[in-house]
Design a protein around this motif. Structure first.
Motif, short mmCIF file in Angstrom:
data_model
loop_
_atom_site.label_atom_id
_atom_site.label_comp_id
_atom_site.label_asym_id
_atom_site.label_seq_id
_atom_site.Cartn_x
_atom_site.Cartn_y
_atom_site.Cartn_z
N GLY A 7 63.08 23.16 65.33
CA GLY A 7 63.89 22.96 66.69
C GLY A 7 64.47 24.29 67.03
N ASN A 8 65.63 24.38 67.28
CA ASN A 8 66.17 25.80 67.79
C ASN A 8 66.85 26.34 66.82
OD1 ASN A 8 65.32 25.37 70.32
ND2 ASN A 8 67.21 24.18 70.95
N ASN A 9 66.91 25.86 65.39
CA ASN A 9 67.51 26.64 64.17
C ASN A 9 66.67 27.41 63.59
OD1 ASN A 9 69.95 25.39 65.02
ND2 ASN A 9 69.19 23.29 64.13
N GLU A 10 67.04 28.35 63.10
CA GLU A 10 66.21 29.31 61.97
C GLU A 10 66.93 29.30 60.87
OE1 GLU A 10 64.37 33.52 62.82
OE2 GLU A 10 66.50 33.83 62.11
N THR A 11 66.19 29.18 59.73
CA THR A 11 66.72 29.37 58.39
C THR A 11 66.22 30.67 57.74
OG1 THR A 11 67.03 27.01 58.17
CG2 THR A 11 66.77 28.33 56.16
N VAL A 12 67.09 31.51 57.11
CA VAL A 12 66.48 32.57 56.36
C VAL A 12 66.59 32.42 54.97
CG1 VAL A 12 66.98 35.03 56.12
CG2 VAL A 12 67.35 34.05 58.33
N ALA A 13 65.65 32.70 54.12
CA ALA A 13 65.41 32.76 52.80
C ALA A 13 65.01 34.30 52.25
CB ALA A 13 64.27 32.00 52.35
N TRP A 14 65.85 34.39 51.27
CA TRP A 14 65.73 35.67 50.56
C TRP A 14 65.41 35.55 49.11
CZ3 TRP A 14 66.51 40.33 52.70
CH2 TRP A 14 67.13 40.42 54.11
N PHE A 15 63.97 35.72 48.96
CA PHE A 15 63.20 35.35 47.54
C PHE A 15 63.04 36.49 47.04
CE2 PHE A 15 59.80 35.95 50.50
CZ PHE A 15 58.70 36.54 49.49
N SER B 257 58.76 39.15 56.14
CA SER B 257 59.02 40.41 56.80
C SER B 257 58.77 41.30 55.54
CB SER B 257 60.22 40.24 57.38
OG SER B 257 61.49 40.33 56.58
N ASP B 258 59.18 42.55 55.76
CA ASP B 258 59.33 43.79 55.05
C ASP B 258 60.53 44.07 54.78
OD1 ASP B 258 59.78 44.73 57.46
OD2 ASP B 258 58.37 46.26 57.23
N GLU B 259 61.45 43.33 55.28
CA GLU B 259 62.99 43.70 54.92
C GLU B 259 63.34 43.08 53.57
OE1 GLU B 259 67.40 42.50 56.91
OE2 GLU B 259 65.36 42.18 58.02
N ARG B 260 64.15 43.86 52.91
CA ARG B 260 64.48 43.76 51.59
C ARG B 260 66.08 43.61 51.25
NH1 ARG B 260 59.35 44.97 51.42
NH2 ARG B 260 58.01 44.34 49.46
N LYS B 261 66.58 43.15 50.36
CA LYS B 261 67.90 43.34 49.95
C LYS B 261 68.25 42.95 48.44
CE LYS B 261 70.67 39.29 51.59
NZ LYS B 261 71.54 38.85 52.33
N GLU C 35 66.40 41.89 43.56
CA GLU C 35 65.75 42.30 44.96
C GLU C 35 64.90 41.46 45.47
OE1 GLU C 35 62.81 45.94 46.32
OE2 GLU C 35 63.24 45.83 44.44
N CYS C 36 65.21 41.17 46.69
CA CYS C 36 64.71 40.04 47.38
C CYS C 36 63.84 40.43 48.67
CB CYS C 36 65.84 38.70 47.52
SG CYS C 36 66.54 38.31 46.32
N ILE C 37 62.90 39.62 49.11
CA ILE C 37 62.24 39.80 50.45
C ILE C 37 62.64 38.63 51.23
CG2 ILE C 37 60.23 39.86 51.37
CD1 ILE C 37 59.00 40.90 48.70
N LYS C 38 62.92 38.99 52.65
CA LYS C 38 63.31 37.99 53.68
C LYS C 38 62.23 37.21 54.26
CE LYS C 38 65.63 37.97 58.11
NZ LYS C 38 66.27 38.77 59.06
N ALA C 39 62.58 36.04 54.48
CA ALA C 39 61.39 35.12 54.95
C ALA C 39 62.03 34.11 56.22
CB ALA C 39 60.70 34.40 54.11
N THR C 40 61.48 33.75 57.08
CA THR C 40 62.24 32.97 57.91
C THR C 40 61.22 31.64 58.44
OG1 THR C 40 61.30 34.14 59.97
CG2 THR C 40 63.52 34.75 58.86
#
Length: 245
Positions: A153-161, A134-138, A144-149
């Motif tokens: 199954g039904n579970n979502e994992t979020v990575a800030w890289f 995504s273009d979301e950052r924090k 400084e990191c960028i969000k990826a998912t």
């Protein structure tokens, strides 16, 4: 901001320009050692429990449950291993890994996991993750990191890289992003980067061997059956064991 965006776009273009069979070329990097801290992710189900006493007791125990891990990489071999456990003895987690070993030379995967006090050794092949960037950052620990998912199954994992750190790995065997995973959010835990170093000497790894050998699919089935059979397992795969009165 412009420099970070330019670095990210250059890394992203290099990443997607490679054929799948050329992934190892992108992975070539010096020896890497990262330290991560794992803390419980407290679910809304627990936060909204009606019994205030039980709710606060569970939250306190989960907050005290902290684990430290090392992520090591050298010569296309990856290891994610637990180094310390500040675990409250009254709380256990289902499916929490101890050692996560991947050999990209042979596409082989070995993971030690637990279902409460039973140890299993998942032996399988490495399967690439499908990421949505995504273009979301924090900013995480000053980086400084960028969000990826990615979903399983039904579970979502979020990575800030961070594309500023050109290492396509992270905790729990997650890989394939154009930058180091600085923070990983799973349904049960949050893994945060504490430190990173580049030792001169390469690492020599030993594959995990302990535990009943199963495939990932077989382990997932056993884990689902265990969760279903235990009405005292809380959301997030946590079981509170009361000792004494």
């Amino acid at each position: 901001m412009k420099r970070s965006l330019l670095s990210f776009l250059m890394a992203l273009m290099s990443f997607f320009a490679l054929p799948i069979t050329g992934f190892k070329a992108f992975c070539q990097s010096p020896n890497v050692k990262c330290a991560y801290l794992a803390t419980h992710r407290i679910s809304d189900e627990i936060k909204n429990m009606e019994d205030e006493h039980i709710r606060e007791m569970i939250i306190q125990k989960m907050q005290n449950d902290k684990k430290e891990y090392d992520m090591l990489y050298s010569d296309d071999v990856y290891l994610f291993t637990q180094t310390s456990n500040k675990l409250d003895n009254d709380i256990k987690s289902i499916g929490q890994p101890n050692n996560y070993y991947m050999d990209f030379n042979t596409d082989s995967l070995f993971v030690q996991k637990y279902i409460l006090d039973k140890e299993f050794l998942v032996v399988d092949t490495i399967i690439p993750y499908s990421w949505t960037i995504s273009d979301e950052r924090k900013t995480v620990n000053g980086i400084e990191c960028i969000k990826a998912t990615t979903t399983s199954g039904n579970n979502e994992t979020v990575a800030w890289f961070s594309p500023e750190i050109a290492i396509p790995y992270g905790p729990l065997g997650y890989f394939g992003l154009p930058g180091l995973i600085v923070e990983l959010e799973t349904p049960t835990y949050i893994y945060s980067l504490l430190d990173i170093s580049y030792p001169n000497e390469k690492f020599y790894f030993t594959k995990p061997t302990k535990g009943k050998v199963v495939t990932q699919k077989e382990f997932d089935q056993l884990e689902a059956e265990n969760r279903k059979s235990r009405g005292d397992v809380l959301p997030g795969g946590v079981k509170v064991i009361r000792i004494g009165h």
